[in-house]
Design a protein around this motif. Structure first.
Motif, PDB file in Angstrom:
ATOM      1  N   PRO A 161       0.860  -1.171   0.000  1.00 27.31           N
ATOM      2  CA  PRO A 161       0.000   0.000   0.000  1.00 27.31           C
ATOM      3  C   PRO A 161       0.912   1.242   0.000  1.00 27.31           C
ATOM      4  O   PRO A 161       1.635   1.485   0.958  1.00 27.31           O
ATOM      5  CB  PRO A 161      -0.775  -0.102   1.321  1.00 27.31           C
ATOM      6  CG  PRO A 161      -0.529  -1.486   1.833  1.00 27.31           C
ATOM      7  CD  PRO A 161       0.798  -1.913   1.277  1.00 27.31           C
ATOM      8  N   CYS A 162       0.928   1.958  -1.096  1.00 29.17           N
ATOM      9  CA  CYS A 162       1.971   2.964  -1.328  1.00 29.17           C
ATOM     10  C   CYS A 162       1.408   4.106  -2.183  1.00 29.17           C
ATOM     11  O   CYS A 162       0.574   3.877  -3.052  1.00 29.17           O
ATOM     12  CB  CYS A 162       3.110   2.256  -2.071  1.00 29.17           C
ATOM     13  SG  CYS A 162       4.591   3.218  -2.331  1.00 29.17           S
ATOM     14  N   ALA A 163       1.852   5.335  -1.887  1.00 33.45           N
ATOM     15  CA  ALA A 163       1.400   6.481  -2.684  1.00 33.45           C
ATOM     16  C   ALA A 163       2.538   7.462  -2.878  1.00 33.45           C
ATOM     17  O   ALA A 163       3.459   7.529  -2.057  1.00 33.45           O
ATOM     18  CB  ALA A 163       0.229   7.185  -2.001  1.00 33.45           C
ATOM     19  N   PHE A 164       2.477   8.215  -3.971  1.00 35.13           N
ATOM     20  CA  PHE A 164       3.424   9.298  -4.189  1.00 35.13           C
ATOM     21  C   PHE A 164       2.618  10.577  -4.384  1.00 35.13           C
ATOM     22  O   PHE A 164       1.794  10.671  -5.283  1.00 35.13           O
ATOM     23  CB  PHE A 164       4.291   9.036  -5.418  1.00 35.13           C
ATOM     24  CG  PHE A 164       5.303  10.118  -5.644  1.00 35.13           C
ATOM     25  CD1 PHE A 164       6.405  10.224  -4.812  1.00 35.13           C
ATOM     26  CD2 PHE A 164       5.147  11.038  -6.670  1.00 35.13           C
ATOM     27  CE1 PHE A 164       7.342  11.237  -5.004  1.00 35.13           C
ATOM     28  CE2 PHE A 164       6.076  12.045  -6.869  1.00 35.13           C
ATOM     29  CZ  PHE A 164       7.173  12.136  -6.027  1.00 35.13           C
ATOM     30  N   VAL A 165       2.846  11.538  -3.501  1.00 34.75           N
ATOM     31  CA  VAL A 165       2.040  12.753  -3.487  1.00 34.75           C
ATOM     32  C   VAL A 165       2.883  13.940  -3.941  1.00 34.75           C
ATOM     33  O   VAL A 165       4.008  14.122  -3.461  1.00 34.75           O
ATOM     34  CB  VAL A 165       1.499  13.036  -2.062  1.00 34.75           C
ATOM     35  CG1 VAL A 165       0.489  14.179  -2.090  1.00 34.75           C
ATOM     36  CG2 VAL A 165       0.878  11.793  -1.455  1.00 34.75           C
TER      37      VAL A 165
END
Ligand SMILES: [Zn+2]
Length: 289
Positions: A161-165
């Protein structure tokens, strides 16, 4: 033209090209679109443009004053304009910003990322471990891209579970989420302010360009989220452009137990009505606590 469609077009394009040496030489892509690249000293903030001759040959001009990695990105971005047949809208808005960029430009950036970091090569090269500054730098070097481009690619192709903001002038502009995070219904609202308590908020407040890693609570970043579960954040702030980026991830074991409807929206567990889906719940499949 939605993001999935753009990615599919890019992957179809990549599949037709000999990519064995693409990490060091983009020539096969350039030849595939009947183009030629020339370098020229362009103005500050101007990365490149394409002109098409009457005989159909495209001349891609890149700014020789920009870094090698930036020029590579520009070449792929211009190839996207050619393949997708999308007009350029390069005036005034700097390319590092997602703010108010024309949808054509965002589509071409998405396409460019697929060309620079082809997903099959990426997946076979990326270490099967949690992200770190070193890991992202290593991948950026390997694929000749910038740190934010590599971090964004890491998030979208990660099993975690990973995000780049991406944030600009203190507001969230864009978030790329991994499949696992999308399936969990984690949502970071665009145009919201950088949340207090995040690493991004802390380093931007200092006013200096910096990179920091830290642990924060998941509900700091995700809307309507359970409290207290841990999340890791690598944040980088670029003071000159007031741009901040954060790579966020957590262990799959730390995923809150929630139900998600078929649109990926979280179903609240407060006894209220869930969003109507037109489908009856299947007896015995409900995980309602
Ligand atoms: Zn463009």
């Amino acid at each position: 033209m939605d993001e999935m469609h753009v990615r599919q077009r890019a992957r179809a394009f990549v599949a037709e090209v000999d990519m064995s040496d693409i990490r060091t030489d983009l020539t096969p892509y350039v030849i595939a679109v009947n183009a030629k690249v020339r370098e020229e000293e362009l103005g500050d903030g101007e990365s490149g443009y394409t002109i098409t001759k009457p005989n159909g040959k495209h001349i891609i001009t890149v700014n020789s004053l920009e870094t090698e990695e930036r020029q590579r990105f520009t070449i792929c971005h211009e190839i996207a304009h050619i393949v997708l047949d999308l007009e350029s809208s390069h005036e005034e808005v700097p390319s590092w910003s997602y703010a108010k960029r024309h949808p054509n430009e965002i589509a071409c950036d998405t396409f460019a990322a697929e060309l620079l970091m082809p997903y099959q090569q990426w997946l076979s090269a990326v270490p099967k471990e949690e992200p770190s500054l070193d890991l992202i730098h290593q991948m950026a070097d390997l694929f000749g891209t910038s740190f934010p481009a590599a971090a964004s690619r890491f998030a979208s192709l990660s099993d975690l579970p990973c995000a780049f903001v991406t944030m600009e002038r203190g507001a969230v502009r864009y978030a790329a989420r991994s499949t696992a995070l999308r399936q969990a219904g984690a949502w970071i609202p665009a145009r919201s302010v950088i949340p207090a308590g995040s690493v991004a908020h802390r380093i931007r407040s200092s006013g200096d360009s910096a990179t920091e890693t830290g642990e924060v609570s998941q509900d700091v970043w995700f809307d309507n989220w359970e409290k207290g579960l841990p999340l890791y954040e690598i944040s980088r702030h670029y003071a000159r452009t007031d741009t901040t980026t954060s790579l966020l991830w957590f262990d799959s074991d730390d995923l809150p137990e929630v139900e998600v409807n078929r649109f990926g929206a979280r179903i609240d567990d407060d006894g209220g009505l869930a969003e109507l889906t037109g489908q009856l719940p299947w007896p015995g499949r409900s995980k309602r606590r």
